[in-house]
Design an enzyme around this catalytic site. Sequence first.
Site, short mmCIF file in Angstrom:
data_model
loop_
_atom_site.label_atom_id
_atom_site.label_comp_id
_atom_site.label_asym_id
_atom_site.label_seq_id
_atom_site.Cartn_x
_atom_site.Cartn_y
_atom_site.Cartn_z
CD GLU A 76 1.68 -6.01 -2.65
OE1 GLU A 76 1.40 -5.02 -3.36
OE2 GLU A 76 2.24 -5.92 -1.55
NE ARG A 123 6.20 -9.99 5.07
CZ ARG A 123 5.52 -9.21 4.23
NH1 ARG A 123 6.05 -8.89 3.05
NH2 ARG A 123 4.32 -8.76 4.53
CB VAL A 183 2.63 -10.54 11.12
CG1 VAL A 183 1.98 -10.44 12.49
CG2 VAL A 183 3.79 -9.57 10.99
CD GLU A 200 -1.44 -8.08 -0.40
OE1 GLU A 200 -0.33 -8.27 0.12
OE2 GLU A 200 -1.90 -6.94 -0.64
N GLY A 218 0.79 -1.23 0.00
CA GLY A 218 0.00 0.00 0.00
C GLY A 218 0.83 1.28 0.00
CE LYS A 237 -2.25 -7.94 5.62
NZ LYS A 237 -1.25 -8.91 5.13
CD GLU A 270 -3.71 -3.10 -9.83
OE1 GLU A 270 -4.30 -2.87 -8.75
OE2 GLU A 270 -2.87 -3.99 -9.97
CE LYS A 271 -13.66 0.49 -12.17
NZ LYS A 271 -14.21 1.78 -12.67
C1 MV4 Z 1 -6.01 -2.23 -4.43
C2 MV4 Z 1 -7.23 -1.85 -3.83
C3 MV4 Z 1 -8.29 -1.57 -4.64
N1 MV4 Z 1 -8.17 -1.64 -5.99
N2 MV4 Z 1 -5.94 -2.30 -5.78
C4 MV4 Z 1 -3.42 -2.25 -0.41
C5 MV4 Z 1 -2.21 -3.00 -0.03
C6 MV4 Z 1 -1.60 -3.37 -1.31
N3 MV4 Z 1 -0.98 -4.65 -1.20
C7 MV4 Z 1 -2.70 -3.38 -2.31
N4 MV4 Z 1 -3.78 -2.68 -1.70
C8 MV4 Z 1 -4.95 -2.43 -2.36
N5 MV4 Z 1 -4.91 -2.50 -3.71
C9 MV4 Z 1 -7.01 -2.01 -6.52
N6 MV4 Z 1 -6.91 -2.08 -7.86
C10 MV4 Z 1 -7.26 -1.80 -2.44
C11 MV4 Z 1 -6.13 -2.07 -1.70
C12 MV4 Z 1 -6.23 -1.97 -0.29
C13 MV4 Z 1 -6.39 -0.74 0.35
C14 MV4 Z 1 -6.42 0.46 -0.35
C15 MV4 Z 1 -6.58 1.67 0.31
C16 MV4 Z 1 -6.68 1.68 1.70
C17 MV4 Z 1 -6.62 0.52 2.40
C18 MV4 Z 1 -6.47 -0.70 1.75
C19 MV4 Z 1 -6.44 -1.87 2.48
C20 MV4 Z 1 -6.31 -3.08 1.85
C21 MV4 Z 1 -6.20 -3.12 0.46
#
Ligand code: MV4
Length: 451
Positions: free
Chosen positions: A289, A293, A296, A275, A165, A237, A200-201
Amino acid sequence: MFQRILVANRGEIALRVIRACKELGIETVAVFSEADRGAHYLQLADEAYCIGNPPAGESYLMINRIISAAEVGNVQAIHPGYGFLSENAHFAEVCRDCKITFIGPTHEAMQKLGDKVSAKEIAKAAKVPLVPGSDGVVTSEAEAVAVANRIGYPVLIKATAGGGGKGMRVAMNEVSLQAGLKGAAIEAEKAFKNAGVYLEKYIERPRHIEVQIIADTHGNVCHLWERDCTLQRRHQKLVEESPGPTLTREVRDEICKAAVRLVKEAGYTNAGTVEFIFDQKENKFYFIEVNARIQVEHPVSEMITGIDLIKTQIRVAAGEELPFKQKQIPQNGASIEVRINAEDPAHGFRGSPGTITKLRVPGGLGVRFDSHVYQGYTIGPYYDSMIGKLIVHKPTREEALACMRRALSEFVIEGIQTTIPLLKEIFNNSAFIKGEVDTTFIERELLPQKP
Ligand code: MV4
């Protein structure tokens, strides 16, 4: 099998790895900064070396000092834990060059998956669903505008060297896209020395689902089912559980199989997590992604499968075959983990360093507390604020929820502020109990006030 392993980490995970080694009959070498002198995990290790000053950049992140400790300590392998150097491909390469086994994937696999655009190419080749978006890094504003018009707003701008993020921006329209592109690229260049960004959308109000995998060096890949890690605050988290409370059997099978395909395509070995975000409206998941590793939240997968992930990591790093086949991995009951952080909810969850003057830990059937702290322990200001993980395991989610409520109510931690009051609130929240939450829930519903 290894005779001696260095644990390149501190706190809860250092303790977790040392315990697994002891049960395997492997000696351990610990490292510590001046801030961790006298810590409990050092007592349990066979040897311990000080590697520098309290700031991580002057100790736990110093590759030369960790390699020196490994040489002096005469180890055959290094377990990196999570955070610090755990996803540093250069460190994994240095270990290999020094003939020390890095307990994790190869540096090549880490490099390929560490770059998010290249990880998405691997996912595409493995026929794993991707969020509609740009085909790779966007190289001009005109290209970005064209992509956004094709997929529709809102769009999310992500750094290819990012992850977890970091450096993400939502753009609601063409004006905010133009501003966001510049800002995101500058930020990415600063943070990762790589200005590449992709689009990304933006999936609104998704759930966060991840799949635990483990792979040996003989081509065997197994999954240990999924974890739902939807409840988070600022990408930290708070609650993780397995099984995911909203997945149907069909979606669960598909998402787990997709994760295994991706891992095989990448030539990935050891433990890792694939993920996804799960669009509840569409009942569809998309790859986001790979975390290269141990994480937690690995204990919830251990509880429902009965598999010790740390021991298995060590075995496959030593060249052994996975001691089980996919069909032999059960998904038994329900497990939930909460992270207990030394943070002050009254002051925007800033770190709450200090000495734990009183500690009473819950117990009983199905309760596990993985932690490095004890009564009298002093939490410093230098590292992550997590002081422990409380994990429950029961036959059903309903029983696990009741057990967690009971365990949280038994907990006494005095001398510092913790996230326990927030966790109690979560476990009494009807939307959470019903499984009706998304990644924005905590900030939208439980903590709507500005920090
Ligand atoms: C996103 C998403 C919505 N749409 N991608 C957050 C962690 C990273 N690994 C990928 N994440 C996200 N990717 C798309 N195309 C929502 C998240 C997301 C998130 C985004 C904003 C605020 C909090 C979040 C918590 C979990 C996942």
